[in-house]
Motif scaffolding. Structure first.
Motif, PDB file in Angstrom:
ATOM      1  N   LYS A   8      -6.243  -5.561  -3.985  1.00 56.37           N
ATOM      2  CA  LYS A   8      -5.991  -5.683  -5.416  1.00 56.37           C
ATOM      3  C   LYS A   8      -6.011  -4.313  -6.076  1.00 56.37           C
ATOM      4  N   ALA A   9      -6.934  -3.476  -5.639  1.00 53.68           N
ATOM      5  CA  ALA A   9      -6.996  -2.131  -6.205  1.00 53.68           C
ATOM      6  C   ALA A   9      -5.753  -1.338  -5.869  1.00 53.68           C
ATOM      7  N   LEU A  10      -5.211  -1.572  -4.665  1.00 56.43           N
ATOM      8  CA  LEU A  10      -3.987  -0.874  -4.275  1.00 56.43           C
ATOM      9  C   LEU A  10      -2.832  -1.256  -5.179  1.00 56.43           C
ATOM     10  N   ALA A  11      -2.718  -2.543  -5.486  1.00 52.55           N
ATOM     11  CA  ALA A  11      -1.654  -2.980  -6.383  1.00 52.55           C
ATOM     12  C   ALA A  11      -1.836  -2.374  -7.765  1.00 52.55           C
ATOM     13  N   ASP A  12      -3.064  -2.310  -8.211  1.00 51.70           N
ATOM     14  CA  ASP A  12      -3.332  -1.722  -9.525  1.00 51.70           C
ATOM     15  C   ASP A  12      -3.012  -0.236  -9.556  1.00 51.70           C
ATOM     16  N   LEU A  13      -3.200   0.422  -8.412  1.00 58.29           N
ATOM     17  CA  LEU A  13      -2.873   1.846  -8.339  1.00 58.29           C
ATOM     18  C   LEU A  13      -1.410   2.076  -8.647  1.00 58.29           C
ATOM     19  N   GLN A  14      -0.561   1.197  -8.175  1.00 59.29           N
ATOM     20  CA  GLN A  14       0.866   1.339  -8.424  1.00 59.29           C
ATOM     21  C   GLN A  14       1.173   1.147  -9.910  1.00 59.29           C
ATOM     22  N   ALA A  15       0.331   0.451 -10.640  1.00 62.52           N
ATOM     23  CA  ALA A  15       0.478   0.287 -12.083  1.00 62.52           C
ATOM     24  C   ALA A  15      -0.331   1.341 -12.816  1.00 62.52           C
ATOM     25  N   LEU A  93      -9.641   9.397  -1.152  1.00 62.69           N
ATOM     26  CA  LEU A  93      -8.381   8.669  -1.064  1.00 62.69           C
ATOM     27  C   LEU A  93      -7.235   9.603  -0.698  1.00 62.69           C
ATOM     28  N   PHE A  94      -6.453   9.183   0.289  1.00 61.55           N
ATOM     29  CA  PHE A  94      -5.268   9.923   0.721  1.00 61.55           C
ATOM     30  C   PHE A  94      -4.051   9.030   0.515  1.00 61.55           C
ATOM     31  N   CYS A  95      -3.183   9.418  -0.403  1.00 68.26           N
ATOM     32  CA  CYS A  95      -2.004   8.616  -0.747  1.00 68.26           C
ATOM     33  C   CYS A  95      -0.794   9.078   0.064  1.00 68.26           C
ATOM     34  N   PHE A  96       0.006   8.142   0.514  1.00 68.34           N
ATOM     35  CA  PHE A  96       1.252   8.488   1.185  1.00 68.34           C
ATOM     36  C   PHE A  96       2.351   8.829   0.189  1.00 68.34           C
ATOM     37  N   ASN A  97       2.162   8.456  -1.053  1.00 72.88           N
ATOM     38  CA  ASN A  97       3.142   8.740  -2.095  1.00 72.88           C
ATOM     39  C   ASN A  97       2.535   9.716  -3.095  1.00 72.88           C
ATOM     40  N   LYS A  98       3.215  10.830  -3.340  1.00 73.54           N
ATOM     41  CA  LYS A  98       2.674  11.847  -4.245  1.00 73.54           C
ATOM     42  C   LYS A  98       2.524  11.319  -5.662  1.00 73.54           C
ATOM     43  N   ASP A  99       3.464  10.485  -6.102  1.00 70.53           N
ATOM     44  CA  ASP A  99       3.377   9.947  -7.455  1.00 70.53           C
ATOM     45  C   ASP A  99       2.123   9.092  -7.629  1.00 70.53           C
ATOM     46  N   ASP A 100       1.751   8.351  -6.573  1.00 72.30           N
ATOM     47  CA  ASP A 100       0.520   7.560  -6.643  1.00 72.30           C
ATOM     48  C   ASP A 100      -0.694   8.470  -6.826  1.00 72.30           C
ATOM     49  N   ALA A 101      -0.702   9.574  -6.093  1.00 71.58           N
ATOM     50  CA  ALA A 101      -1.816  10.511  -6.208  1.00 71.58           C
ATOM     51  C   ALA A 101      -1.850  11.147  -7.599  1.00 71.58           C
ATOM     52  N   ALA A 103      -0.755   9.775 -10.364  1.00 73.21           N
ATOM     53  CA  ALA A 103      -1.222   8.746 -11.292  1.00 73.21           C
ATOM     54  C   ALA A 103      -2.731   8.567 -11.192  1.00 73.21           C
ATOM     55  N   LEU A 104      -3.242   8.603  -9.965  1.00 71.73           N
ATOM     56  CA  LEU A 104      -4.682   8.489  -9.772  1.00 71.73           C
ATOM     57  C   LEU A 104      -5.416   9.652 -10.415  1.00 71.73           C
ATOM     58  N   LEU A 105      -4.886  10.868 -10.244  1.00 69.87           N
ATOM     59  CA  LEU A 105      -5.520  12.043 -10.842  1.00 69.87           C
ATOM     60  C   LEU A 105      -5.542  11.942 -12.364  1.00 69.87           C
ATOM     61  N   SER A 106      -4.453  11.467 -12.954  1.00 69.89           N
ATOM     62  CA  SER A 106      -4.399  11.330 -14.409  1.00 69.89           C
ATOM     63  C   SER A 106      -5.464  10.380 -14.916  1.00 69.89           C
TER      64      SER A 106
END
Length: 257
Positions: A8-15, A93-101, A103-106
């Motif tokens: 669930k947290a992974l899905a939320d990360l994409q949002a 956390l290590f993201c395979f997608n830079k945009d996800d990382a 967004a997480l940093l923001s």
């Protein structure tokens, strides 16, 4: 990625991580610097098959060389670890997608404004962190959510419907092999779209203008399970695989069977 509620947290990360960050309390840098992202070939070197013992850590690292993941660092190039209020554990956390990382940093810098100065997303080679261990820290690989969806769809097509997917999905095709120095390897892709593009390119090179995907032509596996079998099984069925970084089309070196 087997923690309760992590899917669930992974899905939320994409949002843009809005709900994920709602369950986090603070950031904490550790005292170790990042492994450098080495300049690597488009895909990893592969040792010849035919081994009689489980694969060494060094050999597995060669397979994963050149695969980038993205992490959060502070101004001192130290990990920014996220602590969960429910578990009390520090997460790296290590993201395979830079945009996800990004967004997480923001989101985490909104929670901890003092960590904003000098914080950034940095690329790291997967072979340097896949077995990283630090006391009190749980490191997690975060796949692209779109690839989780692709993996679930492919498993549904094959009759293995599931409500969730645990791990990092990788995709392969029975119709695709990679030739290198008179050897044959099975390429594994971290994005289904890269595999499909490679299949289409290979088909065009063979003058098949309208290639069709056969039922069951794409198979899904889990990166963590593959690495586990490589390390523990002397007769692993994954000896001849090679990992393809996201965004690469290897059709120039591939043949359709």
């Amino acid at each position: 990625m087997s923690m309760d509620g992590f899917q669930k947290a992974l899905a939320d990360l994409q949002a843009h991580c809005s709900k994920l960050l709602g369950n986090l309390t603070h950031l904490q840098p550790n005292c170790s610097s990042f492994p450098a992202l080495r300049t690597s070939p488009p895909w990893a070197r592969v040792a010849p098959p035919g081994r009689s013992r489980p694969m060494s850590v060094e050999a597995i690292e060669e397979r994963l060389e050149g695969i980038p993941v993205y992490a959060l660092s502070n101004a001192s190039e130290e990990f920014l670890l996220v602590s969960g209020s429910s578990t009390g554990k520090n997460l790296g956390l290590f993201c395979f997608n830079k945009d996800d990382a990004e967004a997480l940093l923001s989101q985490v810098t909104l929670i901890e404004p003092h960590a904003r100065a000098g914080s950034k997303v940095v690329p790291i080679a997967l072979n340097k962190v896949f077995q990283l261990k630090v006391n009190g820290v749980a490191f997690r690989l975060i796949p692209e959510f779109s690839q989780i969806q692709n993996a679930l769809k492919e498993r549904e097509k094959s009759g293995s419907a599931a409500s969730g997917f645990s791990g990092v999905p990788v995709f392969q095709s029975r119709s695709l092999i990679l030739k290198n120095e008179n050897k044959r390897y099975r390429p594994l892709f971290f994005r289904k779209e890269d595999l499909e593009n490679t299949l289409k390119s290979a088909a065009r090179e063979q003058n098949r203008l309208n290639p069709t995907m056969r039922q069951g032509d794409i198979q899904v596996a889990t990166l963590e399970d593959i690495i586990k079998e490589m390390r523990e099984n002397s007769t692993s069925s994954w000896d001849d695989v090679i990992f393809i970084p996201p965004g690469f089309d290897v059709s120039d070196d591939s043949n359709e069977q």
